[in-house]
Design a protein around this motif. Sequence first.
Motif: not given
Length: 185
Positions: A97-109, A151-153
């Motif tokens: 979705d355009a309105e979401v950002v997902i950030i990941t990293g070390r130690q299951d962040l 694009p929208r849902s």
Amino acid sequence: MIRSAEQRMTWVCTRKPPTARLRLTPSPSRRAIRDGGWWPTSRDPVVELCSLVTALSAQRGGVIERIMLQPTAWDRHPYRIGVDGAVVRVGWFTSLDAEVVIITGRQDLRIDLVVIAPETADAVATAAMLAASRPTNTTRAAGALPVPPGPRSPAAVRDGDDVAVWETEGGHLRPDRQPTAPARN
């Protein structure tokens, strides 16, 4: 897979990025669907992501390694950005979705944020960030907050209908079957 020079390039913000307009839940919550809200000042991902990574590193700690975004909401699409001497990989997913950002990293962040369009009015954006940062927030982002164009849902998801949300996410409700508790061994 052979990548172009642009895909291998690491983009670095050459000026001091603005302070991130970010509001996070007090602590990561398993009940909340999102971990907070982010209101970028522009649609330039290099500047905005550098600002976001710096703020998240300071507030939540941990090493951020990857960021996932929807490409239609941004002016360009770098695959790697340099932040404070580290490289953060950026993935562009049309299915996100355009309105979401997902950030990941070390130690299951993992941090999932609602993205509020840069041109949103101050009062509306502040209210949206407050709502997204409540630990008990179980509202889906789609249609609940101002978002970047893209694009929208489906319409049912925009209306906030929980059954429609479940159905469009791949779940299936069977009215003839009541939920049962798992069997114990």
